[in-house]
Design a protein around this motif. Sequence first.
Motif, mmCIF file in Angstrom:
data_model
loop_
_atom_site.group_PDB
_atom_site.id
_atom_site.type_symbol
_atom_site.label_atom_id
_atom_site.label_comp_id
_atom_site.label_asym_id
_atom_site.label_seq_id
_atom_site.Cartn_x
_atom_site.Cartn_y
_atom_site.Cartn_z
ATOM 1 N N GLY A 160 7.551 10.064 6.642
ATOM 2 C CA GLY A 160 7.715 8.663 6.826
ATOM 3 C C GLY A 160 6.660 7.826 7.778
ATOM 4 O O GLY A 160 6.081 7.140 7.685
ATOM 5 N N LYS A 161 7.000 8.775 8.917
ATOM 6 C CA LYS A 161 6.241 7.867 10.172
ATOM 7 C C LYS A 161 4.797 8.123 10.143
ATOM 8 O O LYS A 161 3.925 7.243 10.639
ATOM 9 C CB LYS A 161 6.802 8.848 11.387
ATOM 10 C CG LYS A 161 6.071 8.237 12.714
ATOM 11 C CD LYS A 161 6.514 7.065 13.017
ATOM 12 C CE LYS A 161 7.763 6.955 14.092
ATOM 13 N NZ LYS A 161 7.820 7.786 15.450
ATOM 14 N N MET A 162 4.201 8.962 9.278
ATOM 15 C CA MET A 162 2.753 9.095 9.140
ATOM 16 C C MET A 162 2.252 7.944 8.304
ATOM 17 O O MET A 162 1.344 7.256 8.644
ATOM 18 C CB MET A 162 2.443 10.508 8.517
ATOM 19 C CG MET A 162 1.072 10.731 8.439
ATOM 20 S SD MET A 162 0.121 11.222 9.684
ATOM 21 C CE MET A 162 -1.172 9.975 9.995
ATOM 22 N N ALA A 163 3.089 7.579 7.175
ATOM 23 C CA ALA A 163 2.811 6.134 6.581
ATOM 24 C C ALA A 163 2.625 4.993 7.466
ATOM 25 O O ALA A 163 1.985 4.125 7.326
ATOM 26 C CB ALA A 163 3.624 6.071 5.446
ATOM 27 N N ARG A 164 3.580 5.039 8.592
ATOM 28 C CA ARG A 164 3.725 3.731 9.378
ATOM 29 C C ARG A 164 2.505 3.917 10.443
ATOM 30 O O ARG A 164 1.806 2.642 10.559
ATOM 31 C CB ARG A 164 4.995 3.966 10.095
ATOM 32 C CG ARG A 164 5.369 2.975 11.066
ATOM 33 C CD ARG A 164 6.437 3.125 11.939
ATOM 34 N NE ARG A 164 7.158 1.964 12.234
ATOM 35 C CZ ARG A 164 8.479 1.684 12.018
ATOM 36 N NH1 ARG A 164 9.319 2.440 11.537
ATOM 37 N NH2 ARG A 164 8.973 0.457 12.604
ATOM 38 N N THR B 75 0.915 -1.193 0.004
ATOM 39 C CA THR B 75 0.179 -0.033 -0.014
ATOM 40 C C THR B 75 0.925 1.202 0.032
ATOM 41 O O THR B 75 1.930 1.545 0.834
ATOM 42 C CB THR B 75 -0.910 -0.067 1.206
ATOM 43 O OG1 THR B 75 -1.734 -1.131 1.283
ATOM 44 C CG2 THR B 75 -1.895 1.171 0.936
ATOM 45 N N CYS B 76 0.477 2.199 -0.791
ATOM 46 C CA CYS B 76 1.289 3.549 -0.902
ATOM 47 C C CYS B 76 0.117 4.630 -0.231
ATOM 48 O O CYS B 76 -0.653 4.491 -0.511
ATOM 49 C CB CYS B 76 1.524 3.879 -2.354
ATOM 50 S SG CYS B 76 2.641 2.786 -3.125
ATOM 51 N N TYR B 77 0.685 5.268 0.547
ATOM 52 C CA TYR B 77 0.188 6.265 1.312
ATOM 53 C C TYR B 77 0.482 7.510 1.023
ATOM 54 O O TYR B 77 1.677 7.950 0.368
ATOM 55 C CB TYR B 77 0.385 6.140 2.919
ATOM 56 C CG TYR B 77 -0.195 4.986 3.408
ATOM 57 C CD1 TYR B 77 -1.604 4.806 3.731
ATOM 58 C CD2 TYR B 77 0.504 3.590 3.694
ATOM 59 C CE1 TYR B 77 -2.072 3.744 4.493
ATOM 60 C CE2 TYR B 77 -0.021 2.572 4.068
ATOM 61 C CZ TYR B 77 -1.246 2.454 4.371
ATOM 62 O OH TYR B 77 -1.798 1.485 4.847
ATOM 63 N N HIS B 78 -0.262 8.841 1.498
ATOM 64 C CA HIS B 78 0.110 10.134 1.350
ATOM 65 C C HIS B 78 1.087 10.209 2.435
ATOM 66 O O HIS B 78 1.135 9.716 3.450
ATOM 67 C CB HIS B 78 -1.069 11.147 1.627
ATOM 68 C CG HIS B 78 -0.549 12.408 1.756
ATOM 69 N ND1 HIS B 78 0.034 13.303 0.922
ATOM 70 C CD2 HIS B 78 -0.708 13.115 2.868
ATOM 71 C CE1 HIS B 78 0.411 14.188 1.395
ATOM 72 N NE2 HIS B 78 0.050 14.291 2.748
ATOM 73 N N VAL B 79 2.335 11.044 2.036
ATOM 74 C CA VAL B 79 3.350 10.675 2.890
ATOM 75 C C VAL B 79 4.052 12.008 3.361
ATOM 76 O O VAL B 79 4.853 12.615 2.710
ATOM 77 C CB VAL B 79 4.504 9.876 2.352
ATOM 78 C CG1 VAL B 79 5.795 9.799 3.450
ATOM 79 C CG2 VAL B 79 4.325 8.625 1.773
ATOM 80 N N PRO B 80 3.319 12.832 4.284
ATOM 81 C CA PRO B 80 3.831 14.375 4.715
ATOM 82 C C PRO B 80 5.200 14.018 5.356
ATOM 83 O O PRO B 80 6.140 14.727 5.336
ATOM 84 C CB PRO B 80 2.777 14.707 5.718
ATOM 85 C CG PRO B 80 2.082 13.309 6.157
ATOM 86 C CD PRO B 80 2.294 12.376 4.979
ATOM 87 N N LEU C 34 8.728 4.392 0.678
ATOM 88 C CA LEU C 34 9.062 5.562 1.693
ATOM 89 C C LEU C 34 10.568 6.036 1.167
ATOM 90 O O LEU C 34 10.975 7.150 1.656
ATOM 91 C CB LEU C 34 8.844 5.164 3.200
ATOM 92 C CG LEU C 34 7.398 4.983 3.519
ATOM 93 C CD1 LEU C 34 7.572 4.504 5.015
ATOM 94 C CD2 LEU C 34 6.719 5.984 3.073
ATOM 95 N N ARG C 35 11.305 5.282 0.417
ATOM 96 C CA ARG C 35 12.669 5.466 0.170
ATOM 97 C C ARG C 35 12.863 7.030 -0.516
ATOM 98 O O ARG C 35 13.496 7.734 -0.131
ATOM 99 C CB ARG C 35 13.361 4.449 -0.778
ATOM 100 C CG ARG C 35 14.793 4.488 -0.597
ATOM 101 C CD ARG C 35 15.359 3.255 -1.409
ATOM 102 N NE ARG C 35 14.760 3.350 -2.803
ATOM 103 C CZ ARG C 35 15.510 3.684 -3.634
ATOM 104 N NH1 ARG C 35 16.460 4.337 -3.722
ATOM 105 N NH2 ARG C 35 14.811 3.482 -5.039
ATOM 106 N N LEU D 116 8.037 2.826 -4.907
ATOM 107 C CA LEU D 116 7.743 1.486 -4.408
ATOM 108 C C LEU D 116 7.899 0.613 -5.897
ATOM 109 O O LEU D 116 8.689 -0.532 -6.103
ATOM 110 C CB LEU D 116 6.193 1.167 -4.286
ATOM 111 C CG LEU D 116 5.558 -0.273 -4.498
ATOM 112 C CD1 LEU D 116 6.353 -1.186 -3.484
ATOM 113 C CD2 LEU D 116 4.105 -0.220 -4.521
ATOM 114 N N LEU D 117 7.331 1.287 -7.070
ATOM 115 C CA LEU D 117 7.374 0.563 -8.575
ATOM 116 C C LEU D 117 9.047 0.565 -8.733
ATOM 117 O O LEU D 117 9.363 -0.407 -9.614
ATOM 118 C CB LEU D 117 6.836 1.060 -9.393
ATOM 119 C CG LEU D 117 5.121 1.194 -9.203
ATOM 120 C CD1 LEU D 117 4.440 1.969 -10.345
ATOM 121 C CD2 LEU D 117 4.628 -0.340 -9.199
ATOM 122 N N SER D 118 9.664 1.582 -8.561
ATOM 123 C CA SER D 118 11.198 1.681 -9.028
ATOM 124 C C SER D 118 11.957 0.490 -8.219
ATOM 125 O O SER D 118 13.018 -0.017 -8.616
ATOM 126 C CB SER D 118 11.887 2.894 -8.847
ATOM 127 O OG SER D 118 11.904 3.298 -7.490
#
Length: 436
Positions: A275-279, A268-273, A308-309, A329-331
């Motif tokens: 990285g911790k927010m996605a976690r 799953t890809c999230y909106h990432v303000p 998140l990289r 993610l895709l890369s």
Amino acid sequence: MMLAPDLLHQIYMNAKTTSSTGPSPSSRAVPIGIDAIAFAVPRAYVELSDLATARGVPPAKYIEGLGNVQMAVAAPDEDPVTLATEAASRLLSGAGRSPDKIGLCIVGTETAVDHSKPIASYLHGMLGLPRACRVFETKHACFGGTAGLFNALDWIASGSARGRSALIVCTDIARYPLRSPGEPTQGGGAVAMLVSERPRLVELDPGRSGCYSQHVHDFWRPLHRKDALVDGQFSVQCYLEALSGAYEEWRQLMGPEAASSDDPLVRTCYHVPYGKMARKAHQRRCQLDGLDEKTAEERFAIEVAPSLRLPSQVGNIYTGSLYLSLLSLLSAEAEELAGKRIGLFSYGSGCAAEFFAGRVGPHAAALLQAMDVTAPLRNRQRLSIPEYEALRQRDADQDQRPAPPSAVTPSDATAAGQRALYCGIDPQERRVYTWQ
Ligand code: CAA
């Protein structure tokens, strides 16, 4: 008239086969989604460990506590128009698509440069897109790009595309006051996507997305301000509440398919303000799925961390954030994800959110490799904190800067593989750009 979700889905799946001369009379299932993707970032960045030292904070707070390592910093000649132009020209040349085949151009942004003239209009001129093209800007904080993407899917499903593609660009510069809690989450950049039939990267499932909206003041930027205002901890709660609402609606729409172990959401890809927010978001979703904390952590490492990289090296890019996470993610994993389903969560403060899903294409890895998608992060210039603070000071005066007489207006300019630069304003207060 309200359409039942299943009927709506059927309409998408039965979108008409089209050609350059108009919809074909025969009707059959045609996949729609993201055909190619590219991004652009400012030329300079700050190491968050340097910023932490300058602010008297342990570097671990930014790097582990927030989950970011660097933040992109825009120079005075870079703005949301130049970033959008660079991302879009990288996209068209990398994906081997001619501007002539674009029939819809939407820019999602929350850092617009004009109350009236959309960034999409500058982009249209800079790229030399066709006159027969619908061009506009969308706004709902970080959700604006997703609004553009869904508009494009509807445009294709309706038959209006007639074989052409949509160009959707998300572009923003994320800025908070110096020394505020939001400062280490700043960033800037643009993500450009081609949306078309028979997409090479991700086939989307637009008829079945879960939505959530609520009028809240978690983050806002009054018209006279360049820096955003935010109620930080409240914004985190609003994000998580919106995720719960959107995900639960998505699960309802999907029925038993949502939990199907034959065809699960493997990433799953999230909106990432940051990285911790996605976690936190993934923990919340796992909780809704009835999983314990330990399992949620294990799943985060597999299902979310690879996305998140790139965001951790750029910072928040608002509208483009979810799509930079998708690109990340895709890369990293497109080859092993071929044919698999992934989830996508878009959040815009204020607030609006959507949870949806897509399937990775069989040749996505080869396309991204050929496009050299991560090239914008090579050869960036590292700024010291005094250099970064001096740039912020110059940026405050940017809109008053007169353009040099030699600068050209966008409609006179041609790309020729060069970089777009903002020059300043002319005597009629028009923004002027050039290529370098
Ligand atoms: N080592 C490791 N971790 C540390 C640490 C240390 N020495 N010191 C603190 N931390 C951890 C804290 O425990 C905390 O982690 P948890 O959240 O897991 O508890 C984390 O670092 C952050 O620390 P604080 O709780 O003290 O919070 P802060 O004052 O740094 O503010 C913030 C955090 C509210 C997110 C702030 O950065 C902010 O206002 N950001 C802008 C708003 C934002 O991004 N909101 C996100 C949701 S809204 C949205 O998504 C839309 C959008 O794009 C803006």
